[in-house]
Each structure stands twice: as C-alpha cells, then as structure tokens.
Scaffold this active site. Structure first.
Site, PDB file in Angstrom:
ATOM      1  N   GLU A 162       8.560  -9.373   7.704  1.00 47.78           N
ATOM      2  CA  GLU A 162       7.565  -9.824   6.726  1.00 47.78           C
ATOM      3  C   GLU A 162       8.140 -10.926   5.828  1.00 47.78           C
ATOM      4  O   GLU A 162       9.252 -10.771   5.340  1.00 47.78           O
ATOM      5  CB  GLU A 162       7.083  -8.665   5.846  1.00 47.78           C
ATOM      6  CG  GLU A 162       5.848  -9.046   5.058  1.00 47.78           C
ATOM      7  CD  GLU A 162       5.316  -7.914   4.178  1.00 47.78           C
ATOM      8  OE1 GLU A 162       6.044  -6.943   3.935  1.00 47.78           O
ATOM      9  OE2 GLU A 162       4.177  -8.037   3.729  1.00 47.78           O
ATOM     10  N   GLY A 296      13.572  -3.878  -1.136  1.00 48.96           N
ATOM     11  CA  GLY A 296      13.851  -2.458  -1.364  1.00 48.96           C
ATOM     12  C   GLY A 296      13.678  -1.647  -0.098  1.00 48.96           C
ATOM     13  O   GLY A 296      14.517  -0.824   0.259  1.00 48.96           O
ATOM     14  N   MET A 298      10.927  -1.524   3.825  1.00 50.49           N
ATOM     15  CA  MET A 298       9.882  -2.202   4.605  1.00 50.49           C
ATOM     16  C   MET A 298       9.200  -1.201   5.522  1.00 50.49           C
ATOM     17  O   MET A 298       9.848  -0.420   6.197  1.00 50.49           O
ATOM     18  CB  MET A 298      10.528  -3.340   5.409  1.00 50.49           C
ATOM     19  CG  MET A 298       9.578  -4.073   6.324  1.00 50.49           C
ATOM     20  SD  MET A 298       8.304  -4.978   5.377  1.00 50.49           S
ATOM     21  CE  MET A 298       6.952  -4.954   6.556  1.00 50.49           C
ATOM     22  N   GLU A 299       7.856  -1.326   5.560  1.00 53.75           N
ATOM     23  CA  GLU A 299       7.018  -0.298   6.184  1.00 53.75           C
ATOM     24  C   GLU A 299       6.814  -0.462   7.681  1.00 53.75           C
ATOM     25  O   GLU A 299       5.791   0.004   8.196  1.00 53.75           O
ATOM     26  CB  GLU A 299       5.652  -0.295   5.490  1.00 53.75           C
ATOM     27  CG  GLU A 299       4.791  -1.565   5.732  1.00 53.75           C
ATOM     28  CD  GLU A 299       4.952  -2.635   4.673  1.00 53.75           C
ATOM     29  OE1 GLU A 299       5.992  -2.655   3.995  1.00 53.75           O
ATOM     30  OE2 GLU A 299       4.031  -3.460   4.522  1.00 53.75           O
ATOM     31  N   ASN A 300       7.734  -1.082   8.431  1.00 50.78           N
ATOM     32  CA  ASN A 300       7.557  -1.211   9.878  1.00 50.78           C
ATOM     33  C   ASN A 300       6.935   0.072  10.450  1.00 50.78           C
ATOM     34  O   ASN A 300       7.411   1.165  10.160  1.00 50.78           O
ATOM     35  CB  ASN A 300       8.900  -1.412  10.572  1.00 50.78           C
ATOM     36  CG  ASN A 300       9.816  -2.347   9.829  1.00 50.78           C
ATOM     37  OD1 ASN A 300       9.464  -3.483   9.598  1.00 50.78           O
ATOM     38  ND2 ASN A 300      10.971  -1.857   9.413  1.00 50.78           N
ATOM     39  N   HIS A 330       5.785   5.127  -0.925  1.00 55.00           N
ATOM     40  CA  HIS A 330       5.193   3.778  -0.900  1.00 55.00           C
ATOM     41  C   HIS A 330       5.104   3.279   0.552  1.00 55.00           C
ATOM     42  O   HIS A 330       4.041   2.840   1.016  1.00 55.00           O
ATOM     43  CB  HIS A 330       6.071   2.843  -1.753  1.00 55.00           C
ATOM     44  CG  HIS A 330       5.687   1.396  -1.731  1.00 55.00           C
ATOM     45  ND1 HIS A 330       5.207   0.726  -2.830  1.00 55.00           N
ATOM     46  CD2 HIS A 330       5.719   0.476  -0.741  1.00 55.00           C
ATOM     47  CE1 HIS A 330       4.960  -0.530  -2.521  1.00 55.00           C
ATOM     48  NE2 HIS A 330       5.268  -0.719  -1.240  1.00 55.00           N
ATOM     49  N   GLU A 331       6.208   3.385   1.276  1.00 54.18           N
ATOM     50  CA  GLU A 331       6.215   2.877   2.659  1.00 54.18           C
ATOM     51  C   GLU A 331       5.309   3.732   3.551  1.00 54.18           C
ATOM     52  O   GLU A 331       4.702   3.236   4.492  1.00 54.18           O
ATOM     53  CB  GLU A 331       7.642   2.840   3.218  1.00 54.18           C
ATOM     54  CG  GLU A 331       8.654   2.064   2.363  1.00 54.18           C
ATOM     55  CD  GLU A 331       8.214   0.673   1.961  1.00 54.18           C
ATOM     56  OE1 GLU A 331       7.427   0.052   2.699  1.00 54.18           O
ATOM     57  OE2 GLU A 331       8.636   0.205   0.881  1.00 54.18           O
ATOM     58  N   HIS A 334       1.724   2.704   3.299  1.00 53.99           N
ATOM     59  CA  HIS A 334       1.468   1.503   4.106  1.00 53.99           C
ATOM     60  C   HIS A 334       1.148   1.831   5.563  1.00 53.99           C
ATOM     61  O   HIS A 334       0.553   1.005   6.258  1.00 53.99           O
ATOM     62  CB  HIS A 334       2.704   0.605   4.122  1.00 53.99           C
ATOM     63  CG  HIS A 334       2.845  -0.327   2.962  1.00 53.99           C
ATOM     64  ND1 HIS A 334       1.841  -1.159   2.546  1.00 53.99           N
ATOM     65  CD2 HIS A 334       3.910  -0.592   2.159  1.00 53.99           C
ATOM     66  CE1 HIS A 334       2.288  -1.889   1.520  1.00 53.99           C
ATOM     67  NE2 HIS A 334       3.533  -1.561   1.268  1.00 53.99           N
ATOM     68  N   GLU A 353       0.278  -4.332  -1.390  1.00 55.12           N
ATOM     69  CA  GLU A 353       1.401  -3.849  -2.196  1.00 55.12           C
ATOM     70  C   GLU A 353       0.948  -3.047  -3.411  1.00 55.12           C
ATOM     71  O   GLU A 353       1.551  -2.037  -3.750  1.00 55.12           O
ATOM     72  CB  GLU A 353       2.274  -5.029  -2.648  1.00 55.12           C
ATOM     73  CG  GLU A 353       3.008  -5.698  -1.492  1.00 55.12           C
ATOM     74  CD  GLU A 353       3.801  -4.717  -0.632  1.00 55.12           C
ATOM     75  OE1 GLU A 353       4.108  -3.597  -1.088  1.00 55.12           O
ATOM     76  OE2 GLU A 353       4.098  -5.048   0.525  1.00 55.12           O
TER      77      GLU A 353
HETATM   78 ZN   LIG Z   1       5.043  -2.310   0.033  1.00 61.51          ZN
END
Ligand SMILES: [Zn+2]
Length: 777
Positions: A162, A296, A298-300, A330-331, A334, A353
């Site tokens: 991203e 911080g 990443m939501e792969n 958070h992830e 997503h 986000e």
């Molecule tokens: Zn995010």
C-alpha cells in the site's frame, strides 16, 4: 494500515511529482488517452484503464534465494473491452526478460515504470500477458523487502504494497478498483516458510529448495495481496474458528508472547463476525511481526504484518499491550472494511482508515480487558486531531487525490483520528444499532467490489431513514473544529435559560456542525463531584436551548461533551474551570477527570492559564492519580511543561525550584509504586524526561551501571537506551562512552538504531555537523 504517531508528520511530506503531460488521445477515436510517462498513475489514467479491463487473474511464480535479487514470472489474464489503444502494466525498476501476449513473444516498450503492450498485439475479449523478469529486493520497506538479521545472518523477506508498491514485486494493474485473483507458486530455500493470502496446497522438495503451491485467492485489490518468506519462527493456535499463526524473526522469538496475540485475535474475530453479521472471508489468520516496517501494521488479507519496532518489545508494559491489541483489532476490521469492500480510489483512504481506527477501539473496549480504550482514544488520537485541526495546514477529511503519488499525502491525525471521531459521532447521532445495521448493509451490498464515500453514506442514510447530505458536507468536506460552551444563569439556586452555543474557528473556517452530545451538570457533594443531570441533545447552528436543564440545582461544573460523544473543543465557563482546577482529585470518573485535565492543558495552550498554575495543579494532583491510562496522559503533559520551561531557557529561581520539584515528584512516584511495575514505569519515564540537575543525571547514570536501585525497577534494554539518550542530551560526563559500550553489548538492529539516536542528540557541534552531513549524502 496503522501509522505510528511519530511517522505521521514525516509521511505528510511524501514528494509530489509534476504531472504536466496532457492527455494526447486523438479525439476522433474512442481510444483511451495516452498514459503520462511518470512513476505514478493519475486518477484519470486509472479510470480509463479500469473502464476497459475486467476479470483480472494473476498467476505468479517467484524464485527466492535469499540473495539480493529475485526472479518471477507473472501471467495476467483479463477481459479487454476495446483494442483502440495500448494497455499498460505497472512494473517498477525490473529487468524484463521476455513478454508474451496471447502466447506470442513480443517486443514492448518498458520505461522502468510500466510496460506498454501495443494495441495491435491485443484482442478484444480475453487476453493473456506473461512477463518474465528479475528485480532487486527492496530495502525501503516496500515491494518485496529483504533484511539480513545482524544478530545471526539469516535473511527475511516480506511484502508491503500500500498504496502502489506491488509493482515493485510483479507486473500488474496497480490500482484498487482492478480487483483480481492471485495464484501463487514459490521456490524458496528449504528452511524458509512462505506465507500469502491463502494456505499452501502442497510443498515439494526441490534439492536445496522447496516449492510451495498455493490455492487461488478470492478477488482482492492489489494492495491487499501479500507474500512473505524467510526462516521465520512460527507459532500456531487452532483453538479458534480459524487457524491462527504468528511469525517473527528467530532472534526475537524469546521476547514474543504468542499467547497474548492469539487470545486477542480470537476475541476480535468473535466480535467482528457478530458486529458485521458476515463471516470472516479469508479462512486463516496469519500475523507476522517484521523488521524495518515503514508503518505500524498492514491489513494484507489473511497475512497481516506488524512493525517489530512497536510490537516486539521485550516485557511489554500494559500500555504497549493495549496498543498492540488495538492495532490487532484495527487490521482485523480492515479484513471486512477495506479488503472485502474496498475504496475505488485513494481519496477513499481516509474512510478506510477512519473506520478501522474507530472499529479497532470499539472492539478493544468491548471484547478485551482494555475497557478504557475510548478514554485512551480521547487522550491520544483525538487530541492530536484537535491540535492539527487548529493549525493553518488543516484540511477537510475528504480531499481529492489526483494521482497515486498523492495517495499518502494526508496520512495524519485528520485522516485517522478526526475521521474516527466523526464516525463515532455519527454512531451517536444515528443510534448504535442503526449505525451497525447500516455498516452491515454496506458490506453486504458491496462485497468483493469497490465503493465510494457516497455509497457508504447513502447506505447509512437509507438504513437510518434520514438525509445525511448536510452532515456529509459539514463534517467531511469542511475543515476545522468548533468550540462549544454552556450558557446559563442561576437564580434561587436553580439553573435558568440554559443553552449550548457553538462557534467556528473564524472567517476562513466558518462551518458549524450538527452534533449529538451529552450535557452534564455536577455539584460538589460531600467532597465528591456528583452528577446532577445528564441531557443528551442534538444541536445545530449557533445556539440551542437545553430546556431539560432549566430548574436543576445550580451546578459547580457543567461539562458539555460528557462521555466524549462529540468532536468539539470544550470551553468551560469560569465557575466550571475553577472547579476543575481545584477539585480534580474529587472526580471519580477517569474519563471526566481526563477531560478536566485536558481543559486545564488547553488553557495553557490557548494562553488562558499560566504554565506555572498548571504545574502547581500537576504537583498537587498527579501523585494522587490512580488511573493508569490517565496517569500516562497527565505525566505526558508534565513532561511537556518541563520542555516548555527548557525551551524558554529560564534561569530564574522559579525555574530551578520547579525543575527540582518535578524531579522530586517523579522520583517519589518511582519509589511509591514499587508494587505495580506498569505504574512505576510511567513515573520512571517521567523521571527520565525531567531529570536535568547534576544530581538527577548522576542518579540515572548510577541506575544504568547498577549502583543505584530504583525501588526494584527492572531496567529493560529499551529503558537502558532511553537513559543513555537522555544523558547524552545533557552531555553528562562520560555519556558518549556509554553509547559505545552499550552498542558493543547490544548488537541487535534495534540497538544499533538506538545508538544513533543517542548520539545525534548530544549538544556537540561536531556531532551535529557529522550527522546533518550524513543525511545529505
Ligand atoms: Zn488501517
């Protein structure tokens, strides 16, 4: 994605390239405009490409050796609407070995940014393009990053895409609205693990290597796909609904606590499946803690990455564990909001986000032991948003993004925290269950597709049965924070003519907003601040009467944003301000107490309360603060006060006396909180921040070499480095030698970075020249 706060400003200066090339398509034909020859993709070019291309499938084959380059073959098949103009495939700085189109080798033009496939080689309908290439691994945290562990020489790789870095790994249509399936095979050294969106279907021995074959993925935007490989330590847990794995470098394995990760992940999964009313779609949940990570986390899809620098600390404090839990959530949010339904273009990044930030906190507060996560949000993210929203450089939440070069221009507190606060407010305005249903409807309606802000708002509006167009304009298209204040008088001990007023920041940002808040009135009663009345109210315009409060007992304090539903700056009336100042320790509710501390601190920032008055309040009240989360906030404000004193270079009797009092308060806090390591650590952090007298610095040096006992405080490696940095900042005798000795002891990459940080803060012209010079090369 999740951004550490300190990166936000740095990321705001992502360079902007000029896009001077006008579209040069011949007007007579229906051909798409010729794509500008730049490293980035304009929104217009992206729109033109996705209008012509559909049903994209990638077959990806990688050969990884651990050396500096890797090899790959990508076959992309897609439907093409017309052959009126060429098609471009993004591929960043690779060596292209061959290109075949529909089985036929062709010569293409490659400009180091994208491959142009001539229109004549393409067919209307289904096409297939195969590209064989080699490329250097990235070392900048994007694409397929490679890192050699200085501790043991092992090589680790992971991907980060991203916004548009997948093209640093393979040729593709690198834009979020060209969702595709990915079928992956990887040849890698036999001691490596290979992790991607799906689990492997088989692993075959191949000499010194193994060949991994993976199941085709569901349809994903390129930035949500990922591939990570290396001799990672792996932990597994199959006690939940989906298999979970956790990965980290072997040299860090002993400081990871996998049980915590799995417990919170399971709690989150149960919460989100119920909240969204849609099952998790990616079948397994892998989380990797990786080195040199730019952000911080990443939501792969199904293979989430986390920054070691934040989430692999040894002996995490309760605060660090809370942050870790919030980012896990958070992830995970997503996986639905972002991966299942994805923004059409990068102007939708904020919604992605903001929503994940909002849901991450909601899930942490409701499904884990960290019940006070909204309080922490108030103290941290929201305060950063208020500060940024009051600067000249603030911006609306929703802004145009003309090119992928600008995708991360607004990665900041407005995008993450103001956006999150706006959604929180919207949830109160519409009602919690209506909001949840609206989100569910949106996710169902746009599953596996791309959506826009209007799609989201319209679905919520339809669910709520109300118009949200004015709300959207006020909140999302206009910048600024409104100030709210309570107006009333008292007669015969009763409230009269109570109203709530709101003000805009000024002529340049004149917007007033509709907002739902709770207005609460309190009275001092038996040494405690007691709630007399709490009135939820939706206000609009400059002034709104709150008749429900008329006739209530004349209060000692009125707080017009009780329990923090609203995004507004609270201006306390004089009587309330005086109550806050004198009665802080008589307020039981930690969130209200946090808000009153904040009002006093806002008073300092807005030049309404002298700094020395604030410090007096802190010296009198901070030692009594028992709420761990709030204590962190209060001591942060104290540390900031000390930095203001230093910045003024005051050398007065008051400054000397105050510095000594702050040092004493911090050290007393360390001694008094032996029984609670987390609380003690908060006080010790303050001590490290405020120590400036020769005696205090000598004490820190003594703690470092074990001659001084800080009431049993465990001095971890990161704490050792923060003490060493502080001693260098004040050029304490022997400080430079401490850096040398410590970097010889701590050979980890984190240690080497900490050594640089401890060196550059030394007030020594030679050091500054050397490092400023180094950054220019
Ligand atoms: Zn995010």
């Amino acid at each position: 994605m999740n951004f550490p706060a300190h990166r936000m400003m740095a990321l705001a200066i992502v360079s902007t390239f000029a896009f001077g090339h006008a579209a040069l398509a011949a007007p007579a034909q229906q051909a798409a405009p010729v794509r500008a020859e730049t490293a980035f993709l304009s929104q217009d070019d992206a729109t033109a490409r996705s209008a012509r291309i559909a049903n994209v499938d990638y077959v990806l084959d990688f050969t990884l050796t651990g050396k500096e380059t890797f090899a790959g073959t990508t076959t992309v098949t897609f439907d093409l609407k017309d052959t009126g103009s060429p098609v471009t495939l993004d591929l960043n700085k690779a060596t292209v070995k061959s290109v075949k189109v529909n089985g036929k080798p062709i010569t293409t033009r490659y400009n180091d940014w994208f491959i142009t496939i001539p229109a004549a080689d393409l067919a209307k309908g289904r096409n297939s393009v195969s590209v064989a290439y080699e490329r250097l691994h990235s070392t900048n945290g994007e694409g397929l990053h490679r890192m050699v562990d200085p501790a043991d020489g092992r090589v680790y790789t992971y991907s980060h895409f991203e916004p548009v870095a997948a093209q640093q790994m393979f040729p593709l249509f690198d834009q979020p609205d060209l969702k595709a399936s990915y079928t992956v095979s990887v040849t890698a050294p036999k001691e490596w693990h290979v992790v991607t969106t799906t689990r492997e279907t088989k692993i075959d021995a191949a000499g010194a290597n193994r060949r991994w074959t993976f199941k085709q993925t569901k349809r994903l935007s390129p930035y949500n796909f990922s591939l990570h490989a290396g001799p990672y330590q792996v932990w597994e847990d199959n006690s939940g609904k989906y298999p979970m794995r956790l990965f980290a470098r072997q040299s860090l394995a002993k400081q990871i606590e996998p049980a915590d990760w799995f417990r919170q992940t399971k709690a989150g999964m149960t919460f989100f499946e119920e909240y969204f009313g849609i099952p998790y779609q990616f079948e397994k949940y892998d989380q990797l803690i990786v080195p040199d990570f730019l952000y911080g986390a990443m939501e792969n899809a199904g293979a989430i990455t986390f920054a070691e620098a934040r989430y692999a600390a040894a002996n995490m404090t309760a605060d660090q564990k809370q942050s870790m839990t919030e980012v896990i959530m958070h992830e995970m949010a997503h996986q639905w909001f972002g991966n299942l339904v994805t923004m059409k273009w990068w102007n939708g990044l904020w919604l992605n986000e903001s929503f994940a930030s909002f849901m991450g906190i909601l899930a942490t507060a409701e499904a884990t032991e960290f019940k006070d996560s909204w309080q922490k949000f108030y103290q941290t993210g929201k305060q950063r948003a208020y500060i940024q929203d009051q600067t000249a450089s603030t911006h609306p939440i929703e802004v145009p993004v003309p090119s992928s070069a600008n995708a991360f221009d607004n990665i900041d507190a407005i995008t993450y925290s103001k956006g999150g606060a706006a959604l929180k407010q919207l949830r109160h305005l519409l009602g919690e269950e209506v909001f949840r249903k609206g989100v569910h409807n949106y996710l169902v309606k746009y599953s596996w597709q791309n959506a826009t802000l209007d799609d989201f708002i319209n679905t919520l509006a339809q669910t709520a049965g109300r118009d949200l167009s004015a709300w959207t304009q006020e909140w999302l298209y206009h910048a600024g924070v409104n100030t709210i204040a309570a107006n009333y008088s008292c007669s015969n001990g009763k409230i009269k003519d109570f109203s709530l007023s709101q003000a805009a920041p000024g002529k340049e940002l004149p917007t007033l907003r509709e907002q739902r808040v709770q207005v609460a009135a309190f009275k001092i009663d038996g040494g405690k601040l007691s709630l007399i009345k709490n009135v939820p109210i939706t206000y609009k315009g400059e002034k709104t009467a709150v008749k429900e409060l008329d006739g209530a007992a004349c209060p000692d304090l009125v707080y017009p944003n009780y329990q923090d539903w609203g995004y507004a700056k609270v201006q306390l009336d004089q009587r309330s301000f005086d109550t806050a100042r004198t009665r802080l320790s008589q307020v039981d509710d930690p969130l209200l107490r946090a808000m009153l501390w904040q009002s006093l601190w806002d008073g300092v920032r807005d030049a309404q309360l002298p700094l020395n008055d604030f410090i007096d309040v802190a010296l009198n009240n901070a030692p009594q603060e028992k709420d761990y989360t709030l204590l962190g906030d209060v001591l942060g404000k104290v540390a900031m006060s000390k930095s203001y004193i230093d910045a003024m270079r005051l050398d007065s009797a008051w400054a000397r006396q105050t510095n000594a009092a702050l040092e004493k308060m911090a050290w007393d806090g360390v001694l008094a909180n032996k029984a609670d390591a987390d609380v003690q650590r908060r006080w010790f952090n303050l001590y490290v921040n405020v120590a400036s007298s020769p005696d205090a610095l000598a004490r820190l040096a003594g703690i470092l070499d074990g001659k001084v006992d800080a009431a049993g405080l465990k001095v971890s490696q990161d704490l050792r480095w923060s003490i060493i940095a502080h001693l260098n900042r004040y050029n304490h005798a022997g400080a430079a030698k401490l850096v040398e000795a410590e970097s010889a002891r701590d050979k980890s990459d984190a240690g080497q970075v900490a050594a640089v940080a401890a060196t550059v803060v030394r007030p020594d012209a030679k050091v500054k020249t050397e490092w400023v010079g180094a950054s220019k090369t």
